[in-house]
Scaffold this active site. Structure first.
Site, PDB file in Angstrom:
ATOM      1  N   GLY A  48       0.803  -1.214   0.000  1.00  0.00           N
ATOM      2  CA  GLY A  48       0.000   0.000   0.000  1.00  0.00           C
ATOM      3  C   GLY A  48       0.835   1.262   0.000  1.00  0.00           C
ATOM      4  O   GLY A  48       1.425   1.649   1.013  1.00  0.00           O
ATOM      5  N   GLU A  65       4.712   7.265 -18.395  1.00  0.00           N
ATOM      6  CA  GLU A  65       5.361   8.578 -18.244  1.00  0.00           C
ATOM      7  C   GLU A  65       6.341   8.552 -17.067  1.00  0.00           C
ATOM      8  O   GLU A  65       7.440   9.092 -17.149  1.00  0.00           O
ATOM      9  CB  GLU A  65       4.302   9.669 -18.043  1.00  0.00           C
ATOM     10  N   THR A 107       3.129   4.873 -14.236  1.00  0.00           N
ATOM     11  CA  THR A 107       2.653   4.951 -15.617  1.00  0.00           C
ATOM     12  C   THR A 107       3.857   4.941 -16.562  1.00  0.00           C
ATOM     13  O   THR A 107       5.004   5.074 -16.130  1.00  0.00           O
ATOM     14  CB  THR A 107       1.889   6.269 -15.851  1.00  0.00           C
ATOM     15  N   GLU A 128       2.103   0.506 -11.091  1.00  0.00           N
ATOM     16  CA  GLU A 128       3.516   0.493 -10.680  1.00  0.00           C
ATOM     17  C   GLU A 128       4.311   1.528 -11.486  1.00  0.00           C
ATOM     18  O   GLU A 128       5.422   1.276 -11.949  1.00  0.00           O
ATOM     19  CB  GLU A 128       4.085  -0.921 -10.760  1.00  0.00           C
TER      20      GLU A 128
END
Lengths: 267, 379
Positions: B124, B367, B365, B363
């Site tokens: 988390g 980018e 993007t 995990e």
């Protein structure tokens, strides 16, 4: 008392992947993956089930074949067998079932102690179903073929098996040491485990040749010692398409069949 | 330089593929349609050692390597991307940080259950207002002397609804920015901890994606992972490895889509010939295959570097960036090559195309991967 089990296995070409050379009528073996023979996986599974119940059971898988048959032994150990032994030697090449069972019996005699020998009913490449029974005869132990159910008494000595017949089955009581040949109905072979793979790949696999086994390469094993030879291999010509006779009554169906047969001058 | 897989790695592929084809593929469409978490298969995967591949046997792992783990996720994802990510999130995002950052006591306590699959793990970090921008964490952990008190919530947590062990990031000192984040191990039954909303997603529908809610969540002092303030490092190092898992998932999806498309093209006839005999379509397959192989090389290299403890961060980012884009490219083409049938749920490529999209998002993007890669270039 820890049980000692020997499993006889064979590395075979994956028949699902096999193609036939249309000109020479022989199997094209190039690029065909090799697998653990299906019935032998059932044989191993039954041994592993015994080991699940009695963890100190020792399972040795034996095979005869070229050096790459080690991969199949690794697979068996990754499924849970304790060790694998390979009988491999140029002198063993070309053995028929009689010569093969000579070699494998010699492997088993060299191992020495055993309570149960499991083998697959037959290998998918030869379909002879002879090697298991021949080994039992040569070792002088009782055998049951086509085993479809297996149960062992707590005394680890008395075994009750169900033997599949074409139209039913026999229930047979037998005592160790014995040879049992497995059919696919006996069980569902388990998968390898990831941990098992990494352990199995580290294990040493003893390779025994004709000398180690004390077998005579002229009289007992190999091509020259084999009383049977492959005369010719061929692909049976595909049968013509069948006809389904549809009719409202058996009588009508029989009539239609009769007309068909007469039209073709069969009767 | 050696591009050959080891014998172990070959066997792992054979074994996982065997399992995937017999147990996972037959239910893949069904669990996708029903949005059902495949508990029965996860249990089997645990018993077969697929949930602890790259960890030593002394902690209950399979004693395997990083590349074998990547192959495991790849082969599972080839037939079901949901099953692939269950393995990936568990292994990379929960087991690994505990293995790498945990004390000996923590490792002994948590790893045997996790690595044998007796318990599933989750991670988390992401919050409604802070994903990769971890400094924006709102979840707070306060040192209460004899315990930690955690308040806040996490979103998009893979395995959330079925995990029992969670590695969770929380701010211990807001004034220090990312250096004020700490990592904690939370157990499902901890006081004040609960699972919130389950997301209804476009793809990977059989994976459980939930919210984690911590309201005065009380955990013992020894649940901190690493030192106070290490959380950002724990999270970033975890994600570096996680990207190998997600890249492998993307690779598996792409390979699976290619495989079913090739079979389809060999069977489908139009204008008097098979699709596989039409050169314009063959060329599409050539492009798909080439990109897949390139993605595979990047991933295997990153996994090998991680195994050898080389600095692999930018390489796992490149692997994930390229594999995710490949998964989208290949699955989109796969649907196209199936024609209208590819748009129906009667063929798996429809699901594969939906599943592929997530690999460009979670995990980090695509980018974010570029930020990581560019940062390694302009350092």
């Amino acid at each position: 008392m820890a049980l000692k089990i020997i499993v006889c296995a064979k590395q075979v070409p994956d028949t699902n992947e096999i193609k036939i050379d249309p000109v020479k009528n022989t199997l094209i073996r190039e690029g065909v993956p090799s697998i653990l023979n299906h019935d032998d996986a059932n044989a191993l599974e039954e041994a592993l089930k015994i080991k699940d119940m009695y963890p100190d059971t020792h399972i040795t898988v034996i095979t005869m074949g070229p050096p790459q048959a080690k991969d199949m032994l690794i697979e068996c150990m990754a499924m849970g067998a304790d060790e694998g032994i390979l009988a491999s030697d140029r002198a063993l090449g070309g053995s028929d079932t009689w010569a093969t069972s000579n070699a494998l019996s010699a492997v088993i005699e060299k191992i020495g102690e055993y309570d149960i020998i499991f083998a697959g009913r037959q290998a998918i490449d030869g379909d002879t179903a002879q090697v298991g029974p021949q080994i039992a005869e040569k070792l002088g132990i009782p055998q049951v073929t086509y085993v479809t159910e297996f149960e062992m008494d707590k005394n680890m000595k008395d075994i009750t098996v169900k033997r599949a017949l074409e139209d039913g089955y026999e229930v047979i009581k037998i005592q160790t040491p014995c040879m049992l040949t497995a059919i696919k109905e006996l069980n569902n072979p388990r998968y390898m485990t990831v941990g098992g793979i990494f352990e199995a790949c580290k294990k040493e696999i003893p390779t025994w040749g004709a000398k180690d086994l004390g077998v005579d390469p002229v009289k007992e094993v190999g091509l020259d010692a084999s009383p049977t030879n492959v005369f010719r291999s061929f692909t049976p010509a595909p049968k013509g398409k069948g006809i389904m006779i549809e009719a409202d009554s058996n009588q009508e169906a029989a009539q239609k069949l009769l007309i068909n047969l007469k039209a073709k001058h069969v009767i | 330089m050696n591009f050959q897989l080891t014998k172990e790695q070959e066997f792992v592929r054979k074994m996982v593929r065997d399992f995937a084809v017999k147990e996972v593929e037959p239910i893949a469409a069904e669990i996708d349609a029903e949005h059902r978490f495949p508990t029965e298969n996860v249990e089997k995967m645990g018993k077969l050692g697929m949930l602890g591949v790259p960890f030593p046997k002394e902690y209950g792992g399979s004693g395997g390597d990083q590349l074998s783990y990547a192959i495991t996720v790849e082969e599972l994802s080839r037939v079901c991307a949901s099953t692939g990510v269950i393995c990936s999130a568990h292994t990379s995002l929960c087991c690994w940080p505990i293995y790498n950052w945990g004390t000996e006591e923590q490792k002994r306590k948590y790893l045997p259950d996790l690595l044998s699959g007796t318990k599933l793990g989750a991670f988390g970090l992401t919050e409604p207002g802070a994903g990769t921008d971890a400094a924006g964490q709102q979840t707070k952990a306060v040192d209460m002397g004899d315990h930690w008190l955690i308040n806040g919530s996490k979103v998009f947590i893979t395995n959330g609804g079925y995990a029992e062990t969670f590695v969770v990031m929380a701010m211990t000192d807001k004034s220090k920015g990312t250096k004020g984040i700490s990592a904690f191990i939370i157990e499902k039954d901890d006081e004040g901890f609960s699972i919130g909303k389950t997301e209804d997603k476009m793809g990977i529908c059989a994976s459980s994606t939930t919210e984690l809610i911590m309201v005065n969540c009380k955990i013992p002092k020894d649940r901190i992972l690493g030192n106070v303030g290490d959380g950002f490092k724990v999270a970033m190092s975890t994600l570096d490895g996680g990207r190998i898992g997600i890249a492998s998932q993307a690779l598996g999806i792409a390979q699976g889509a290619l495989d079913v498309t090739v079979e389809y093209m060999k069977a489908r006839k139009q204008f008097g010939k098979k699709l596989s005999q039409m050169q314009a379509l063959q060329f599409e397959i050539a492009d798909m295959k080439t990109r897949i192989e390139a993605a595979r090389l990047l991933i295997y290299k990153a996994a090998d570097m991680k195994e050898k403890h080389l600095p692999y961060g930018p390489y796992s980012a490149m692997a994930k960036l390229f594999a995710a884009e490949t998964a989208m490219y290949v699955t989109t083409k796969a649907v196209q090559l199936h024609g209208g049938y590819g748009y129906t749920k009667d063929y798996p490529v429809e699901r594969m195309m939906r599943d592929a999209k997530i690999t460009e998002l979670y995990e980090g993007t695509s980018e974010v991967q570029k930020i990581v890669i560019a940062a390694s270039v302009f350092k």
